[in-house]
Design an enzyme around this catalytic site. Structure first.
Site: not given
Ligand code: PAF
Length: 286
Positions: A32-33, A38, A188
């Site tokens: 997540g985050a 991603h 990140s």
């Protein structure tokens, strides 16, 4: 509409039914985050597969530091908003007991051929055992044709490839390039925890790696590593933990770049209580 699934058995049945009709399945595991890095993985997965599953699971077994686990951002609602434009099909968001129904010690001891003892492994004992454990469990549930991971976690994807080969798992690992912020800082979820000033200054990490790469044919390994460590340590608040040039397959230190066909410079740096990692491929020949 993205479908959210929390039960492993429900997801597994859905994937089985999908594959039976001849459709392919791509999988992006995350904690997540989510950020642009991603989303790039998800978009690539969507191009190459019919059904794309993204897991969002903060895996407790890979945190060697309990404080780091507690501080890890949990932003499911925002993650779903970010995923919407990628056309991901399913978000798998299980509880800890769903992932580890028999306790989290089961499956924690996968042979990683010693790849987990270097670099991150040396500084974060048990970390990669936990990563391999959860990725194995997720792959068993999702059974994807293709698994997508980022190059930023170089040691992580190398270890997962080793595990896939060793356990003869039926999935292809697709590694995607590092996505960077405008100053070069590798994206990140942890970057959010840096102060605005530190985040701005953190471009030093990539600039240092680039200089190492530009000089890798004219300087010795020792000179390159010392140069990198010194340059990073000279800028407050950065405290480099290691900058090492390793063989991209075995992760063992390289002593002569000319004599190796796959060399990578890997770095870990602390800043504002956050541990940042990055890497650059210096040489890769087939
Ligand atoms: O890279 C990560 O976010 C995690 O290590 C992973 C692969 C999702 C396993 O928890």
């Amino acid at each position: 509409m993205i479908r959210i699934i929390e039960q492993a058995s429900e997801l597994n049945s859905l994937v089985n039914a999908t594959k039976k009709t001849g459709l392919s399945v791509g999988f992006v595991p995350t904690m997540g985050a989510l950020h642009k890095g991603h989303l790039t993985l998800v978009k690539k997965a969507k191009k190459e597969n019919d059904l794309v599953i993204v897991s969002i699971f903060v895996n407790p077994t890979q945190f060697n530091d309990k404080k780091d686990l507690d501080k890890y951002p949990r932003t499911l609602e925002n993650d779903l908003v970010l995923l919407k434009p990628t056309s991901a099909d399913i978000v798998f968001s299980p509880s800890v007991s769903e992932v580890y129904p028999h306790g989290d010690l089961i499956g924690a001891d996968i042979d990683l051929g010693g790849l987990d003892t270097y670099m991150e492994g040396a500084f974060r004992p048990g970390h990669f055992k936990g990563v391999a454990q959860v990725v194995k469990r997720l792959l068993d549930i999702v059974t994807p044709d293709r698994l997508y991971m980022g190059q930023k976690d170089f040691q992580q994807f190398t270890i997962i490839q080793y595990m896939i080969d060793k356990l003869k798992m039926d999935t292809i690992l697709v590694v995607c390039p590092i996505i960077r912020e405008t100053n070069g800082l590798a994206m990140s979820s942890r970057n959010e925890r840096l102060s605005a000033l530190t985040r701005k200054k953190a471009g030093i990490i990539y600039r240092t790696l680039l200089t190492v790469k530009n000089n890798c044919n004219i300087s010795s390994i020792v000179e390159l590593e010392q140069y990198g460590m010194k340059r990073l340590a000279a800028l407050s608040p950065f405290e480099p933990e290691y900058l090492t040039i390793v063989d991209g397959n075995t992760l063992t230190p390289v002593t002569d770049i000319a004599a190796t066909n796959y060399a990578v410079a890997c770095v870990a740096v602390w800043a504002d209580g956050v541990r940042l990692i990055d890497n650059i491929i210096l040489k890769k020949e087939n």
